[in-house]
Structure formats: C-alpha cells, structure tokens
Design a protein around this motif. Sequence first.
Motif, PDB file in Angstrom:
ATOM      1  N   THR A 243       0.802  -1.240  -0.029  1.00 35.95           N
ATOM      2  CA  THR A 243       0.056   0.068  -0.014  1.00 35.95           C
ATOM      3  C   THR A 243       0.833   1.335  -0.065  1.00 35.95           C
ATOM      4  O   THR A 243       0.281   2.444  -0.251  1.00 35.95           O
ATOM      5  N   PRO A 246       2.941   3.772  -5.334  1.00 33.83           N
ATOM      6  CA  PRO A 246       1.919   4.748  -5.810  1.00 33.83           C
ATOM      7  C   PRO A 246       0.662   4.066  -6.609  1.00 33.83           C
ATOM      8  O   PRO A 246      -0.225   5.001  -6.873  1.00 33.83           O
ATOM      9  N   ARG A 247       1.005   3.041  -7.233  1.00 35.33           N
ATOM     10  CA  ARG A 247      -0.137   2.520  -7.997  1.00 35.33           C
ATOM     11  C   ARG A 247      -0.743   1.029  -7.460  1.00 35.33           C
ATOM     12  O   ARG A 247      -1.024   0.519  -8.205  1.00 35.33           O
ATOM     13  N   TRP A 248      -0.612   1.013  -6.280  1.00 35.99           N
ATOM     14  CA  TRP A 248      -0.946  -0.225  -5.631  1.00 35.99           C
ATOM     15  C   TRP A 248      -2.370  -0.511  -5.862  1.00 35.99           C
ATOM     16  O   TRP A 248      -2.668  -1.740  -6.027  1.00 35.99           O
ATOM     17  N   THR A 249      -3.350   0.312  -6.146  1.00 32.94           N
ATOM     18  CA  THR A 249      -4.552   0.032  -6.254  1.00 32.94           C
ATOM     19  C   THR A 249      -4.862  -0.249  -7.682  1.00 32.94           C
ATOM     20  O   THR A 249      -6.103  -0.560  -8.151  1.00 32.94           O
ATOM     21  N   ARG A 250      -3.817  -0.424  -8.662  1.00 35.53           N
ATOM     22  CA  ARG A 250      -4.144  -0.643  -9.988  1.00 35.53           C
ATOM     23  C   ARG A 250      -3.221  -1.886 -10.622  1.00 35.53           C
ATOM     24  O   ARG A 250      -3.214  -2.256 -11.596  1.00 35.53           O
TER      25      ARG A 250
END
Lengths: 275, 996
Positions: A243, A246-250
């Motif tokens: 988490t 910077p791009r952990w949600t994608r």
Amino acid sequence: MTLAKAIVLTGNGTNCEIEAAHACRLAGFDEVKIAHISELLYGEVRLDDFHFLNLTGGFLDGDDLGSAKAQANRLKNARITGTNEHLIDQILRFIKDGKLILGVCNGFQLMVKMGLLPALDGTYLNQSATLTFNDCGRFQDRWVYMKCDAASPSVFTKGISGGIYLPIRHGEGKFLVESQEVLDKIEALHLSVLKYSDSDFSAPTMEFPLNPNGSTNAIAGLCDESGRLMGLMPHPEAFLHRTNHPRWTRESLPEEGDGLILFRNAVEYIRSNLL
Amino acid sequence: MTHRIEINLKKQVRDARGERIRREIEHFLHFPVSSVRTIDVYSIDAQLSTKELEIIAAEPLCDRIIQSSHINSSAASDFDYLVEVGFRPGVTDNIGRTAREAIEYVTGRRLEEGEGVYTSVQYLLKGELKPADVEQITTGLLCNTLIQRYRIVDFASFNAGTSAPLGIPKVTAETRATVNEINLNVSDDELLAISKDGVLALTLEEMKIIQEYFQDSAVAEQRKKLGLSENPTDVELEALAQTWSEHCKHKIFAATIDYCDENGNREEIHSLFKTFIQGATKKVREQLGERDFCLSVFKDNAGVIKFNDEYSLVFKVETHNSPSALDPYGGALTGIVGVNRDPFGTGKGAKLIFNTDVFCFASPFYEKTLPARLLHPRRIYEGVVEGVEHGGNKSGIPTVNGSLVFDDRFAGKPLVFCGTAGFMPATINGEPSHVKTIYPGDLIVMTGGRIGKDGIHGATFSSEELSESSPVSAVQIGDPITQKRMTDFLIIARDRNLYNFITDNGAGGLSSSIGEMATECGGCRLDLAKAPLKYSGLAPWEILISEAQERMSLAVPPAKIEEFLALARKMGVEATVLGDFTDSGYFHISYNDATVAYLPIDFLHEGLPPMQLKGVWEIKKHPEPQPVEKSDYTGELLKLLSSLNICSKESVVRRYDHEVQGGSVLKPFTGVNDDGPSDAAVLRPDLESFEGVVVSHGICPRYSDIDTYHMMANAIDEGIRGYVAVGGSLDLIAGLDNFCWCDPVQSEKTPDGEYKTAQLVRANKALYDYCVDYNVPLISGKDSMKNDFFDGVTKISIPPTVLFSVIGKIDDVRKTVTMDAKRPGDIVYLLGKTAFELGGSEYYALRGFVGNRVPRVDALKSLKRYRAYHEAVQQELVASCHDLSDGGLAVALAETAFAGGFGMEIDLQRVLFSGVACDRTDEVLLFSESASRLLVTVHPENRDMFEKVMTGNCFSSIGTITEETTLTVTGIDGSMILRGALDDLKEAWQSPLREL
C-alpha cells in the motif's frame, strides 16, 4: 551475543526513525533500539552493543551548512561526556568489527560527507565525493527505478533481480566525485550498486525525472569495498508494504515492498557472520 | 573582531540556486542576465585563533569536493554587479545558529554571550544591466527589505575596494528594565490615540472599560500595597490588548448580532460560535449517542477524537495570513511550525502525523498595478510555497493534502491555511491523554527557543487591516530544527510523566499562554527577568508579549523539576522556570522583585462585554449569461482544465514530502503515471495496523458572491465528498471550520459591514444545518476576520472564505479507492443528479460571469447516497471514484480518463437531471457544479452487485472505459459534442503551473 541488534540514530532533525525501526523489526532483528544522539554522547548507549547502525533520513540541523554537514562535524568532533572517548572512535571500531551501516537519504549524505563512503582503499574519514543540490533546483518527492549491480560487494542488495523501485524525497541528491579517478575506481569495484534507470531496469539514465537529481553516472546508492557500509538517496523504509506503492490500487503486487530486502539481507548477514 | 569566511562553488560546479534565480529574473522581471553565481558569507563575531578559523573554514562550513573557502578575503570575481543580502538585526538566522554550534564542536568550547555568527548571501550577476535594473532585481526578488538588508556593488567599485561590507546585524541595545505607566484619565480621543499608537487594536469602548477598572478606588488601594500606582503599567495594558484582541478573543464570533434576512425577519444571535459551532457539535453528539467519538472539543489547542481503543486523533488548522502578506517565506514557515505546536500542545501532547496546506492567492500572472507595500502575487506564491516546504519537510511531518485557490481579491491578503494532525496513546501512565490539570504550586516552565523582538504585536496587528505602516516586528521566521529538538525532548518527558500541563506559545506569547494556563488553577506569579532572551534590550512588556517561535509552556510539579531540567539539558533543549501557578485569582507579573502587572484573572478573561453587530441580508442579483448552444465543447473543456483553480498543482506538491513516517497509502497524485489528482489522503499512523486516517477538505469562495449560506454548504459537502470517495467511514468523521472573512464591523472604512456580517451569519447557519444533517461534529476551528488591505485609497477585501477540513477513519486501508480509470470495459456511473447550477462556477468565471444559480446541497439524500457508496467500497465493488467539483462532470471525466490512461465513451442522454426540461442542455450537464456527485467506475463482473447496493439512490450508468486514448461525449441530441485526446487534455491541465 546471540541476538541480532539494530540501532537507529535520531536527534537534531532526523525524522525517519520510526519506519526504519519498523523495517528492522519486520526483517527479523531481535532487538531494535531508537537512540537519541544525546544517549550516545552521554554514554548511556554504546554502538559496541549493536550490529547494525541505521543512519536514516531527515534534515540534520536543517541542512543549514549543506546537507548533513553539521552532523558530520558533530560526529567527528563530539566527545562522550565525562570521558576522553570521541564518538568517532566508537564508529570506527564498529566498522573494524565487521558490522553494518546503512545510510538513507540524509544518512547517505552524512556518510559521504564524513568520508565513510566510498572510502576507497579503506581510507575512512577521507571525503572523496559529495551530494549536492538537484539539477532541477528543487526538493522532489517522487518514485524512482534503480538498476542494481549484481556484481557489487554490497551485502544489502544480495538477491535483487534487476532492480528496485523506491521513493526519493530530497533537495540535495546529486552525487559528485572529487576526480575522474575516484569515479573510475567506484565503477571498477562495482561500488555504485544502485543507479537510476528506466522502469525495465535495463540501463542507467540521466533523463529527468527518472534520474531526479542529475547524479553522476546516475548513481543512487553506493557501498564501500567491504560491502558492509552502504548509502542510498531513495528510502527503502518507505516501501515496506504494497500500500506504500503509488499504483497499488491498479497493479497486482506482492504484499511486501521492495525496500524490505535491504534489511532482510542485513539481518541474514549478521546471523551468518557476526553471531 | 569579526572574521568573514566566504564559501563559493568551484568553477566547474553547477550553481543550482544561481540558475534558479537567473530563470526567475528572466521570466518575471525580463532583464537580460547571462549568469548568476552565489557565495555564502559567514561573519563570525568571536575570539578565534587563526588555526581554529582555518579548520572552521575548511571543514564544517565548506564542502571541499565542490566548494572553496576564503578567510577574510573575497571569493567574488568575474561579475558585473554583486548584490549581498543579509538579515536585519534581530531577525532569526537559522544558518548562523547552526554554524555557531559547528564552531563550538570544532573548538570544544562555547561561544561567549554576545558572540555570534551572521550569514549573508552574495549574488554575482552578469549581464547588460543598468544600476536601476539591479536595484529592481534586488528589491523585487533577492531581498525582502522588511527583514533583510542589502548592498549593491558594481565590478569597478568592488575592485577599487571602495564599497563597505554590510556589517553584522548585532542587536546592541542595553537591557531596559523600565516600566512605564499610562495615564488613562484622558479624553476619548487621547484614549484612542494610545491604542492606535501602541498597536493595541483596542476600541474606544474597550479602552473605557480599562479606564473604568483602574478608576476603582478599591483597585487602587490594593495596587498601592504592591507598589503600583492607580495607572496601568505598559505591561498590563499590553497583556489586556493581547488577551482582548480579535485574534485571541474572537470578539466577532462572540458578538451579539441583530440579524435581518431578505424578508425583514429579525433575530438576535448571542454568539455565532456558541449558537452554531458549539451548538452543532452538541446536537451531533446527542445524535451519535453511544457512538460519540469526541473526546475533547473546543477547549484545548486542537480537537481530539477517538481513533480506536488504543489511540486518539488530534487535529487543528490555523491561518497565518497577515505575516505571509509581509514576508511570505517567514510568515508561511511560521504558520506551519506554529500549527504543529497546537496538536503538540493538546492534552498531554501528541506525536505529529501529517500536515495539510491550503493557499489562496491572486494569479501569479497578475498584471494590474498593485498598491505600495503589497508584494506581487507571484512572489507571495513563491515565498509561501517555499516557507511551508521548509517548515513541513524539515519537521519530518508528511504534507498529505491541500490545494491552491486563485482569485485576484487575494492580492489584498493571501490566505495561508496550515493544518496538523497528531496521534497519541488513548492513555498515558494510566490517565486519559486528552485530559490535563494544573495544581497551585506547579512551576511555570518555558522550553524551546529564546525570546526576542520578533513577533511583537502579531496578535493585535492581525486584528487590523493590512496597511502601509504595518509593523515590521510582527514578522517572525520559524526554526523547525529548534522545534524538532524540543518536541523530541517533550515526547520523552510526556512518557515519563514529568509535567502536568502543556500548551503552545503562539499569538500573544507568554501573556496568552500563561494567562490561559492561569485560568486552570486560578492564578500565577511570573518573573519576566528569568526569561531567556536572544539579546538584551527588551522591555518587560516586550518579553511578555513577544511571539518568538518554537516555545512551549508547561506546568511542572516541583518534585519532577530536577528530572525535567536534566533531561532537557541532556537533549540540548533550553528549559527555564519562570515562576509558579497559584490560586490567588491574579495574573501577577514581576520583573525581579518589582511587580509590573497585577490583574484579576476574571477581568483579564471575562472583562469584555460582547460586541454588538448588525447584519442585514439582501440577495444580490448578478447578470445571468445567455445559454450557449454549441456543437463542440472540447475547447471549453481544454480552457477549463487550464484554469488556475483546476489545473495541476504537481510542481508545488512534489516539493512537499508526503511520505515520511512510512504510512503513506493514498498520495496526492495517483494513476498510471502518478499524476492524477487524488480526492483525499489516506495514511497509516500505526505501522502495525491497517486502520487508516483519511483527510480531505472543501473550499469554494466563489459561491460567496451569490450566497455564503450555499458557499458553506458546498464547502462542507466537498470536504465530505472527497473523504467518502476514497473510502472514509461515515461512522467516524469530524470537521474543522476555518473562517477567513473581510472585516464585517460597520465603520467608515467598511460601509458594507452590515452585509458582510449577514454573510457571516448565513455561513454559520449553513454550518449548523449541514453538520447536523451530515452528523459530522466540529472539533476545532479558527477565524481570521480582518482580511482586507486599505491604504487610505485602495481597499481590497477577500471573498468570504471558509476552509472545511474533514478527518476520519478508514477501517482497512487496503480498501482505499483511487480516482484513476482502471481498465477498459469498466462501466462509468454518475451518482447523484445534475441541476442547472452554473452560478459561481468555473465555467461561468471563464465566460466572465458570476450568475445566480448557486449549487444547493441536499444533505439527507446525499448522506444516504454516500452511505450506499461506502457499502459498495466495503464490498470492494468500486474500481475508481472521483468527486465532481470545480468544472463539473466534464473535468471529472477528463481527469479520471487521463489519470488512468484509458479513454471513455460517455452519453449525456443518460445523465440524471433535476429541474425543468428546457434547462437540460449539454452545457449544463457538462459544466454545472451541482453538489454531492461522484463519478464511479465498476468492473462489469461487479455491475449487478454494485447496482443492488446503490438501489434507492439517484445514479445512472453514463458510459464505458475504452482502450482508446480519447474521451468522447455524446450530447443529448445524439451527436458527438466533445472529443479530446488524453494527451491534449492532460497537457492543458498540466502546463499552466508546471514551471513555477
């Protein structure tokens, strides 16, 4: 001693001590001490009791005389209260005893300015390089890819395939050397263990913002010839969990962040060699 | 003697600082400068041997790899003009202080009292410049003459050696223990003159209350016993002025207001603060019942709420507007390190976990002429951004959330909002951490920095409008490192239970901090002669009210004082006992043995009757633009994306460390290239846990031109909307209000005061209504009520502005939602209905209109929708979510698309509309700023579940995410009305402030 012990030095503007200590614990250190510099200067804590010294990020003395300069001066000159011992004696003994030091960001600046890195031919305390203002003239918080030199003697980077991805947060990260000779030696000995690169870790780059500061030969991290002393501008302790990315949600990422391997390697080295 | 050590960069080394200045000269002053090189100068006023001097010059002050040092000789060569800039006497010189310590380590001895190190910088300019040009470069860019001095030397004079150096800015005044009496038995005019001349900011009515108190024979009798006359001393008058200042006392928010609405209905309001702000919180806490999470609200330096059973969360937002107008760098730096001390001084003291910053400026490209004394908005922008950068980064506190708001009326006063949150164990040594008590007999201890003339009259000065004669001494420069050392020390002292009470020294200095602490136990006895000073020459009243930075005041029990002082010494922090707390009922101040102030606590704090204000509301009609019908709106969208209020602020944000402390989860920028704008920030304050803190804010001053009621409602909704979008929980959410107003007190200078007061009343009414309906308690806040510039000719008043900050919790940070489109094929939903609400919009501003149809917020419907959406987030059904705000749907679509790197096909026919059919136009659907709307994308496999969770709420699917790299929008007649390549949209959005 059978326990692997890490110490994180704080005070006078250091500010990554909590996450650095967290990284040490996650990596498996049995004991992690956050020590204020005054505890060392008052002789209440001694470096001799530890295996791994963390010089973490921050703004030592506000970077007022140039990054980490005032602390470099303090560590070289300060005396342990009530004794004739200088703190630098403990530091040099720590190195001689084969222990590990990791300098991150402000800690890397400190090591370079104290002459602990690159310390060619083991000449500790002889400054031969520096870190100065980014070419863009500004502090930058952004993530960078670093290609890792697998042939480097650094004990911290063992097992890194390709490279690692970490954040930088600095205004003075541009690595410069005293002379071409120093640079040649650094490269020949594979001391420039981490270099800013493209996202495939294919080649070092001088292109902003991949190389965020214009460092000579894209050098982001450096070790000494023993491999036990290492410094880097990016922050491994800032990427311990997915988490943080910077791009952990994608993107699908492993639970553990890229930064942890440096601390794991430290504890493994200590268990194999110092305990 | 004074030694001069000059440090320059070696020839081949790039001078990044010089290059930046060269670019700025070229870009903003348009002078032909071919190069700028810089030299650091240390003037050392101390006894040092030649050998010591050589070591100092070679080691701590010089990096020999890139620099050379010159002892008592000039480093400068090869230039046309040399400009040297140094501080004025008494201005904080942080680098000088660090150099002094470095010298002490080298020599192994302390510098003597009076010895010191002073720094200056030389700029070597090359180019075809006239002397007047250099003067303009110097005063317009290099030197703020309020706090700095300069000299300019041309090459010929420099070589001839005819130019005198700057000399050291040493303060040499003698200590004057003199205390003056002020005779108040004078005419009203003279009373007012006493207030005005002394920057006391007291009104005639207030002066007369003081006059009356001192005329009381019983008072005179008692004073006589202490050796005081019947006249007040300057110390007493100053203490009263600080305590009663608008800045400290919030007289306008405490006033009794006769309010009249547009229909002539009148009501009397007894204190806006008590009625609407405290009132809202009281009501919400009742509604929350057992689920109430407020621990300490409106009574400490910051609000405290429960985070979980183990930890409490502390939050405060402050403004630092007036100082930032005069010295943007110092003012803003002081703003951030100042607000840090609020959560730090709350309860027993909290660890600081993040900062937030919101700045309101005039356009940095402002081209109209400005009144004298006002700095150009561009310079304010640069200075404020850098001040907050240094203050936040050097303190090791991540700056996680903020925004920049532009309106040319902020040329009169910029607004600099700085917020800080803290985190503390729920209990410390077995006691609740948010509770603290002072016992009579506890010692008064001041820690941290020393007292100087800096920041004298900050509180009273900011209680007046800015003018040409605003005092220089009101400006301070913060020192984050002195503060960091102090906070490192105090956290350890806290955990060892070494003090009973802690508070911040801010506005009003010791007068306010000790004055307020004295109310806890009923009195104090303070000796000003014991206070450590930066230099001699301060009168007792100056010591009492100086706002010199980096100080905390504490109550330490006598049994713990030795341990407390020993720990301070060890950690290199100054701590001094100044007296003790009593239950005498008096604020008793002495200078050595002589009493210099003796005021009843009750009079000091309760002596002021409420101010009387009148508010008369009227609805102002603005010209309403004709609707536009176009076949293509791509150009309008590109222009909107490039407008200052919407465009990317990445060049500023990247200068702020937003990841230190290791808990960063949602950063300011997100998406495939890390450059899409996040709606809120998420972080983990406890690295052992996945529970997170969410923070966001709302601010929309433009709507104030129509109705401040709806401005406030929209600011609240915007704050909550961003918070909800990323996954914040509606069960643990709190708000903070920061009012920045133009002076609402009717006077000759402010003929429209009654209208401005009515605007204030309306904003407060909305604050109450919406916080109650949203069930969001207010936990802290602040007001700044005199944001005007007036030099006798020109008056510039800011638009009424409220920053509504939101803080709360996300139970599991791994469920955080970001705003970037995630994958082709995803369904795009718009939650909420759109109405014809273009009044005050960015789109109308672009067309040169304000309009009248301001967005209205329906809190109950929105809350229901937000709750349903949150449930969808909990079930992990949401791929992305972006809130709709400035620029409406069109801007949100563009941002979502380019952040994700995927195209979108959108059909406006499917957008839900509220209102009459003839108002449902492409223009309205694209650009209306109707509140409470969220743009959500959902993976197709989650469609049914998502729609089920959202059942009963207004929402519709309006399109899909595509592989293409274009955003296309079909209008209500079925034809394509907008088509933009993602690269072009992003470029329009990124370019305006990229180079700043």
